[in-house]
Enzyme design. Structure first.
Site, PDB file in Angstrom:
ATOM      1  N   ASN A   1       4.745  25.921 -49.174  1.00  0.00           N
ATOM      2  CA  ASN A   1       3.855  25.416 -50.226  1.00  0.00           C
ATOM      3  C   ASN A   1       4.046  26.086 -51.583  1.00  0.00           C
ATOM      4  OD1 ASN A   1       2.757  23.840 -48.197  1.00  0.00           O
ATOM      5  ND2 ASN A   1       0.982  25.163 -47.884  1.00  0.00           N
TER       6      ASN A   1
ATOM      7  N   ARG B   1       1.554  14.174 -50.765  1.00  0.00           N
ATOM      8  CA  ARG B   1       2.081  15.212 -49.888  1.00  0.00           C
ATOM      9  C   ARG B   1       1.029  16.204 -49.440  1.00  0.00           C
ATOM     10  NH1 ARG B   1       6.928  14.801 -53.215  1.00  0.00           N
ATOM     11  NH2 ARG B   1       7.690  12.903 -52.254  1.00  0.00           N
TER      12      ARG B   1
ATOM     13  N   ASP C   1       9.103   2.239 -52.123  1.00  0.00           N
ATOM     14  CA  ASP C   1       9.869   1.141 -51.538  1.00  0.00           C
ATOM     15  C   ASP C   1      10.790   1.707 -50.465  1.00  0.00           C
ATOM     16  OD1 ASP C   1      11.805   2.483 -52.974  1.00  0.00           O
ATOM     17  OD2 ASP C   1      12.156   0.880 -54.420  1.00  0.00           O
TER      18      ASP C   1
ATOM     19  N   HIS D   1       9.071  10.344 -49.089  1.00  0.00           N
ATOM     20  CA  HIS D   1       9.993  10.812 -50.116  1.00  0.00           C
ATOM     21  C   HIS D   1      10.587   9.651 -50.909  1.00  0.00           C
ATOM     22  CE1 HIS D   1      10.679  14.932 -47.959  1.00  0.00           C
ATOM     23  NE2 HIS D   1       9.511  14.839 -48.566  1.00  0.00           N
TER      24      HIS D   1
ATOM     25  N   GLU E   1      -3.347  28.995 -47.558  1.00  0.00           N
ATOM     26  CA  GLU E   1      -2.101  28.270 -47.323  1.00  0.00           C
ATOM     27  C   GLU E   1      -1.298  27.993 -48.583  1.00  0.00           C
ATOM     28  OE1 GLU E   1      -3.121  24.747 -45.041  1.00  0.00           O
ATOM     29  OE2 GLU E   1      -4.654  25.885 -43.965  1.00  0.00           O
TER      30      GLU E   1
END
Length: 339
Positions: free
Chosen positions: A89, A57, A247, A188, A83
């Site tokens: 974040n 990510r 997957d 995700h 950041e």
């Protein structure tokens, strides 16, 4: 930042310098670079499987803010808010120490050669491979930014409350298609999300005081137990039913109303343009893998054209004061060219 300036600047990011990136960039200067990155990633995942999702990510959160330049990795200084504490974040991104470990290993082997920006790209690719996902050849040769901006991150990165329509518009500003959006959302497939990100879905969707009606009832009961309204909002839940395996289960879950995040579930429930790809990828894992690789390469091409360097330490610029002055001048020049 005005919407006009933001859109023009995003286009500037998407086209500048991408042609200078190439596979095998370190073949002569640091021939073991890619194997070193993969070795450290493997060890990190052996300690904590979740490191794979966390490192992957970092590419998303870095590349969307002024291009893939490792600005995300810079720690705050007395005169620079970076950041890491931006809205999307803070208390969310993690595994910065894995990047530190990779950088240390590379510096021991070929000091001053491999950029932190390229480490993010290689580490992200290896996180996918080591989780059972596809392999691909990464283009390298990025420079590290000289500064970072919390404001820039806040202006770009979406929240978990974002929906498919917002995400389609955001990705289009970076010349990323609807197919790219849905495929890259498949990141995700691995990892976890915090209860903080879904409380509104469970108890006050769209200000109704009721749960999101698109959540499958048994799954909602599971989430209610995991994330009670008065519970610890930092408790984490799996983003799909196979959180350690890369997957297409993520897409199957969306079709069945079992998406964890609002921004994920609306890809199926809200927008016909994104639903088409969700259904397709839920049935064809190879198609998902191919589209994901294509999207990751395109995202990795995002560059700002600003001055850069190869940092010795990914958390600090080599000469912070010098870098800050050069970037300020660069921003002034950019705005002047748009007037």
């Amino acid at each position: 930042m005005s919407q006009k300036l933001f859109i023009v600047f995003c286009f500037h990011i998407s086209v500048t310098l991408a042609s200078q990136l190439r596979p095998g960039f370190y073949a002569q200067t640091c021939p073991r670079a890619e194997s070193i990155v993969r070795d450290v990633m493997w060890k990190a995942m052996m300690r904590e499987t979740r490191s794979a999702a966390s490192v992957m990510r970092l590419q998303f959160h870095d590349c969307f803010v002024n291009g893939c330049d490792a600005s995300l990795l810079l720690d705050d200084t007395p005169d620079m808010l970076g950041e890491k504490l931006s809205l999307s974040n803070i208390n969310s991104l993690r595994s910065y120490e894995v990047i530190d470990e990779i950088k240390e290993a590379l510096e021991n082997n070929c000091p001053g050669v491999v950029s932190c920006a390229d480490i993010i790209i290689m580490g992200s690719r290896d996180a996918v491979i080591l989780s059972g996902g596809p392999n691909w050849e990464v283009k390298l040769g990025r420079k590290d930014s000289l500064t970072a901006s919390q404001e820039d991150s806040d202006n770009v990165m979406p929240s978990p409350r974002a929906n498919a329509t917002f995400l389609v518009d955001l990705f289009s500003r970076f010349n990323l298609s609807i197919k790219d959006l849905v495929a890259l959302s498949g990141s995700h497939s691995i990892g976890k999300g915090r209860c903080f990100s879904i409380l509104f879905r469970l108890y006050n969707q769209s200000g109704t005081g009721r749960p999101d009606p698109t959540i499958e009832p048994e799954f909602r009961e599971k989430l209610d137990r995991l994330c009670p309204l008065s519970g610890d909002q930092n408790v984490t839940g799996d983003l799909d039913a196979t959180p350690c395996l890369f997957d297409n289960q993520y897409f199957k879950d969306l079709v069945n109303g079992r998406g964890f995040l609002n921004s994920d579930q609306t890809l199926f429930s809200l927008d016909n343009r994104t639903r088409e790809f969700v259904v397709h990828f839920s049935k064809d894992q190879d198609a998902f893998f191919s589209a994901f690789v294509e999207g990751m390469v395109k995202m990795g091409d995002l560059q700002s054209g600003r001055p850069g360097e190869v940092r010795r330490n990914c958390r600090v610029a080599n000469n912070p004061a010098h870098g800050r002055n050069r970037v300020l001048k660069n921003r002034v020049d950019l705005v002047s060219n748009l007037v």
